[in-house]
Design an enzyme around this catalytic site. Sequence first.
Site, PDB file in Angstrom:
ATOM      1  N   ASP A 136      36.788  36.898  41.908  1.00 35.38           N
ATOM      2  CA  ASP A 136      37.524  36.782  40.652  1.00 35.38           C
ATOM      3  C   ASP A 136      37.036  37.799  39.624  1.00 35.38           C
ATOM      4  O   ASP A 136      35.981  37.616  39.005  1.00 35.38           O
ATOM      5  CB  ASP A 136      37.335  35.352  40.109  1.00 35.38           C
ATOM      6  CG  ASP A 136      38.005  35.160  38.762  1.00 35.38           C
ATOM      7  OD1 ASP A 136      37.566  34.276  37.995  1.00 35.38           O
ATOM      8  OD2 ASP A 136      38.967  35.904  38.460  1.00 35.38           O
ATOM      9  N   SER A 178      48.339  49.329  28.932  1.00 43.34           N
ATOM     10  CA  SER A 178      49.452  50.036  29.571  1.00 43.34           C
ATOM     11  C   SER A 178      50.354  50.582  28.458  1.00 43.34           C
ATOM     12  O   SER A 178      50.656  49.857  27.507  1.00 43.34           O
ATOM     13  CB  SER A 178      50.252  49.064  30.445  1.00 43.34           C
ATOM     14  OG  SER A 178      51.508  49.621  30.799  1.00 43.34           O
TER      15      SER A 178
END
Length: 330
Positions: free
Chosen positions: A35, A199
């Site tokens: 994770d 992004s």
Amino acid sequence: RQTGTVETDAEKHDVEYLTPISIGTPPQNLIVDFDTGSSDLWVFSTEMAAKDIKGQAVYDPNNSSTSEKLQGSTWQITYGDGSSSSGDVYLDTVTIGNLTVPNQAVEAATKVSDEFTDDANNDGLLGLGFSSINTVQPTPQNTFFDNIKNNLDAPLFTADLKHGAPGSYNFGYIDPAAYVGNISWTPVDSSQGFWSFTSPGYAVGTEAMRNHSISGIADTGTTLLLLPKSVVKAYYEEIQGAQYDSNQGGYVFPCSPTPPDFVFGVSDGIVTVPGDMVSYAPVDSANQDCFGGIQSDTGIGFSIFGDVALKTSFVVFDAGGLQLGWGAKN
Ligand SMILES: CSC[C@H](NC(=O)[C@H](Cc1ccccc1)NC(=O)N1CCOCC1)C(=O)N[C@@H](CC1CCCCC1)[C@@H](O)C(=O)OC(C)C
């Protein structure tokens, strides 16, 4: 200097990816969820109540000649989905593939929430986030990767998760056979302990990229792609019959026709999530309606590029350069 690789298996609907590790002497084999959204290595253990264990393998520190209790240390973690676990801490040998850390902090669970008890295949979590968010008290401990990264050819690991098929985590090297073309690199902000990046924009289907920056984390431990409400709304507006279904707790739409691709920018490159990956799973046995792999990040505080996004790419987690690399899969 060394490198390593280990296979990770996709569970049903790619809900999580499970990877074998071994702990102790003689080695005790467990299968855990790697994770990148957390930084504790914790496992089901013999210190738990029997009723909380339903099929999982457990770590027994008393059965390891190399275990050493970290006296006075405890841990407690709560994840984004509300699941939680807690316990005490041992130092022991941990091996992943051909890589061994002799005195890794292994967090033995004494208690786990029902979500973990009900997930029979998952024996624990191996955090690959930054050690700054490790929950051990009074002294936070290092992740496996932090402990081994200076012995690797390069201080990085890669995630090559696949749709319904085994993938791999590699440590210390970038496998040129795993991707085609160039890797798009983007800087990582590790100040919150995550692999966080921004992004520059996104596009729905074949339309032009929208200049709408999205800040989020690359999180192998989250199943879906969780994005800002406005982006999710813009995406589902393009699908006939898509609607927010409060029973399912997310957007649902007819499984066919295949929905449009979702494209997001990564610095000068783009990552395409194919429409058939956005149809995450049928909501009923009639297989008419599908639960969306793209859902809202409301309430989290940042977006989460989870497995739906990661499995489209070959992703490099570069701690040396503090950057993420996204490559098109081979
Ligand atoms: C809003 S973040 C939600 C995220 N959880 C998830 O994404 C869980 C993972 C899971 C899989 C199988 C069985 C049980 C749980 N999946 C989930 O909520 N799903 C509901 C929607 O359909 C897809 C499956 C999460 O909490 N991720 C954790 C690791 C995760 C691993 C599996 C066990 C539970 C904990 C972690 O990455 C995290 O907390 O990230 C923070 C930064 C949000």
